[in-house]
Motif scaffolding. Sequence first.
Motif, short mmCIF file in Angstrom:
data_model
loop_
_atom_site.label_atom_id
_atom_site.label_comp_id
_atom_site.label_asym_id
_atom_site.label_seq_id
_atom_site.Cartn_x
_atom_site.Cartn_y
_atom_site.Cartn_z
N ALA A 1 0.83 -1.21 0.00
CA ALA A 1 0.00 0.00 0.00
C ALA A 1 0.87 1.26 0.00
O ALA A 1 0.54 2.25 -0.66
N TYR A 2 1.97 1.21 0.72
CA TYR A 2 2.89 2.36 0.76
C TYR A 2 3.44 2.66 -0.63
O TYR A 2 3.66 3.82 -0.99
N GLY A 3 3.61 1.63 -1.43
CA GLY A 3 4.20 1.81 -2.76
C GLY A 3 3.23 2.26 -3.83
O GLY A 3 3.64 2.49 -4.98
N VAL A 4 1.95 2.40 -3.49
CA VAL A 4 0.96 2.84 -4.49
C VAL A 4 0.87 4.36 -4.48
O VAL A 4 0.54 4.97 -3.46
N ALA A 5 1.16 4.97 -5.62
CA ALA A 5 1.10 6.43 -5.74
C ALA A 5 -0.30 6.86 -6.17
O ALA A 5 -1.01 6.14 -6.88
N ALA A 6 -0.70 8.03 -5.72
CA ALA A 6 -1.98 8.60 -6.15
C ALA A 6 -1.90 8.96 -7.63
O ALA A 6 -0.82 9.31 -8.14
N ALA A 7 -3.02 8.87 -8.34
CA ALA A 7 -3.05 9.17 -9.76
C ALA A 7 -2.54 10.58 -10.04
O ALA A 7 -3.00 11.54 -9.42
N GLY A 8 -1.57 10.67 -10.94
CA GLY A 8 -1.03 11.97 -11.31
C GLY A 8 -0.06 12.55 -10.29
O GLY A 8 0.36 13.70 -10.43
N LYS A 9 0.32 11.77 -9.27
CA LYS A 9 1.23 12.26 -8.23
C LYS A 9 2.34 11.24 -8.00
O LYS A 9 2.36 10.53 -6.99
N PRO A 10 3.27 11.14 -8.94
CA PRO A 10 4.36 10.17 -8.79
C PRO A 10 5.15 10.44 -7.50
O PRO A 10 5.39 11.59 -7.13
N GLY A 11 5.54 9.37 -6.85
CA GLY A 11 6.32 9.53 -5.63
C GLY A 11 5.49 9.63 -4.36
O GLY A 11 6.04 9.58 -3.26
N SER A 12 4.16 9.76 -4.50
CA SER A 12 3.31 9.80 -3.31
C SER A 12 3.07 8.39 -2.80
O SER A 12 3.40 7.40 -3.47
N HIS A 13 2.51 8.28 -1.62
CA HIS A 13 2.33 6.97 -0.99
C HIS A 13 0.90 6.80 -0.49
O HIS A 13 0.19 7.78 -0.27
N PHE A 14 0.52 5.53 -0.29
CA PHE A 14 -0.83 5.18 0.18
C PHE A 14 -1.90 5.86 -0.70
O PHE A 14 -2.92 6.31 -0.20
N GLY A 15 -1.65 5.88 -2.00
CA GLY A 15 -2.58 6.52 -2.93
C GLY A 15 -3.63 5.58 -3.49
O GLY A 15 -4.46 5.98 -4.31
N GLY A 16 -3.59 4.31 -3.09
CA GLY A 16 -4.56 3.35 -3.59
C GLY A 16 -4.45 2.06 -2.81
O GLY A 16 -3.61 1.93 -1.91
N SER A 17 -5.27 1.09 -3.15
CA SER A 17 -5.31 -0.15 -2.39
C SER A 17 -5.20 -1.38 -3.28
O SER A 17 -5.41 -2.50 -2.82
N ALA A 18 -4.87 -1.20 -4.55
CA ALA A 18 -4.75 -2.32 -5.48
C ALA A 18 -3.34 -2.41 -6.02
O ALA A 18 -2.68 -1.39 -6.26
N ALA A 19 -2.85 -3.63 -6.19
CA ALA A 19 -1.51 -3.85 -6.72
C ALA A 19 -1.49 -5.22 -7.40
O ALA A 19 -2.44 -5.99 -7.31
N ASN A 20 -0.38 -5.52 -8.05
CA ASN A 20 -0.25 -6.78 -8.77
C ASN A 20 -0.31 -7.97 -7.79
O ASN A 20 0.33 -7.95 -6.74
N ILE A 21 -1.09 -8.99 -8.17
CA ILE A 21 -1.20 -10.21 -7.36
C ILE A 21 -0.11 -11.18 -7.82
O ILE A 21 -0.10 -11.57 -8.99
N PRO A 22 0.83 -11.56 -6.95
CA PRO A 22 1.87 -12.52 -7.36
C PRO A 22 1.26 -13.80 -7.91
O PRO A 22 0.18 -14.22 -7.50
N VAL A 23 1.96 -14.43 -8.84
CA VAL A 23 1.56 -15.69 -9.49
C VAL A 23 0.43 -15.46 -10.49
O VAL A 23 0.55 -15.79 -11.67
N ILE A 24 -0.67 -14.87 -10.04
CA ILE A 24 -1.81 -14.64 -10.94
C ILE A 24 -1.50 -13.58 -11.98
O ILE A 24 -1.93 -13.65 -13.13
N GLY A 25 -0.76 -12.54 -11.55
CA GLY A 25 -0.37 -11.49 -12.48
C GLY A 25 -1.46 -10.50 -12.80
O GLY A 25 -1.39 -9.78 -13.81
#
Length: 547
Positions: A456-480
């Motif tokens: 979650a820390y690694g998710v940047a808000a849309a249009g704000k590179p380098g920001s943190h906790f900007g979303g709650s979705a990320a790549n699922i390992p294995v499933i891709g």
Amino acid sequence: MKTDWTALSVFILFFLLVTVIGFVAARWRRPDNAEHLDEWGLGGRSFGTVISWFLLGGDLYTAYTFIAVPALIYGVGAQGFYAVPYTIIAWPLVFLFLPRLWSVARSKGYVTLADFARGRYGSKSVAVAVALTGILATMPYIALQLVGIQAVLDTLHVGGGSSFGKDLPLLIAFAVLAAYTYSSGLRAPALIAFVKDTLVYVVVLVAIIYIPIRLGGYGHIFHDAATAMARTNPATGKPRGSMIPGPQAQWSYATLALGSAMALFMYPHSATGVMAAKNRLTVRRNLAVMPAYSLMLGLLSLLGFMAISAGVGKGVKGYNSQLAIPQLFQQMFPSWFAGVAFAAIGIGALVPAAIMSIAAANLFTRNIYKDLLKPDATPAQETKVAKLVSLVVKLGALGFVLGIDKQFSINLQLLGGIWILQTFPAIVGGLFTRWFHRWALLAGWAAGMSYGTWKAYGVAAAGKPGSHFGGSAANIPVIGQIGYIGVTALALNLAVAVVLTLVLKAVKSPEGVDETVTADYTADVEDETPISGDPEHGPEVIAPVTT
């Protein structure tokens, strides 16, 4: 724009009304000994079907419902509708385990979910993990309520031009909330919930009929929304959103719905509302009729599309979508009814914020202060600490409001969901089986919390590179595929817990003493007899009659 004094006056009138109710609640059903956590934190465990229904509704349907979900739909379209199937999934799921939770909590005098974890696994470590997770997950959820109040105040143009002047009304509302929560405990939101839910239903029914008539009907609304979703978002270079989740968004949609449903009653405030019921039948009745609120959520979600059709925020660079629904009401309704709608949003944020702060305070008091710091604490000391901690929790929530991007405030709730999901194996698993080993549960919890927070820390808000906790979705390992981080973290949590349980059982590691018995999980008030002889502890301690 000028302040709409009519709308503001109506809003203030309702705010004053619920403030009075909040303080009067301290005398409602007042027990002989109010200085007991059962009384301040659970309302004496005495709420019947009607009160519990309003309390749970006020507890679960919050600024998330009125502000965050429609704002997400306003911003990205159909992806925001995940909140509707999630509540549909949740009710049959929780119907399986919440009556069992109520029974064992009543039998053993548990006030929190962490109390249950300690008793079930004979482990203070597991209890502390559940308690800390509950407190941490609750803070961003309270922050979401404050964002809802702030959106209404911004729409009403309340506050001065300076940063402090702009925040002053929010701080005043915060102070009032803190004062009557401190004074009245759970009785305050229980009474105020009657006003809150009545306002919400009135506003929703009027909005779904009156606003479409003014905008030319639902067909016109959906056409405008589809056109807007197809436009390119300058911040991302992609279409703003979609009316139907595309192939790349389907895993995210499904995991958000499933994860949110599983997390719903892991939150401390949800469990508090259940434990306050007077008997097991009250819990079952409420879970049977709660889907009525799911219907309301589906209707409220459509307000996001209505705001698009009404041209709310159109052409405004960097527009804050959290203002979309308050501004829609301001634009569509007469001033006096806009004030009623703003009051529904504001009170709809105050009620759950009060319950959340009480629940978090109960966790700290019972499972950190009493278990670790002062085991001989009296009920009066517990209650005093809980009242003080409820204030500290609200201050922590203010920190989330100031420190996290609020463009999509729903991320505040979803962030808390990532964390609170990690208590699912210990709580729900423990209600049905004693198979998991306490140290395995603790290791699984640590793995899930670490992974979820890191992603979650690694998710940047849309249009704000380098920001943190900007979303709650990320790549699922294995499933891709892109999916809700909370579900991925829970899968890791369960994998670690299962494997380590097998290992620890194989080496015969001590599993701790389970203080519950089978009869505790189906006990009701009729099965109880009082244990006499401890007047200091206020309400009679109860235990099941077992054979």
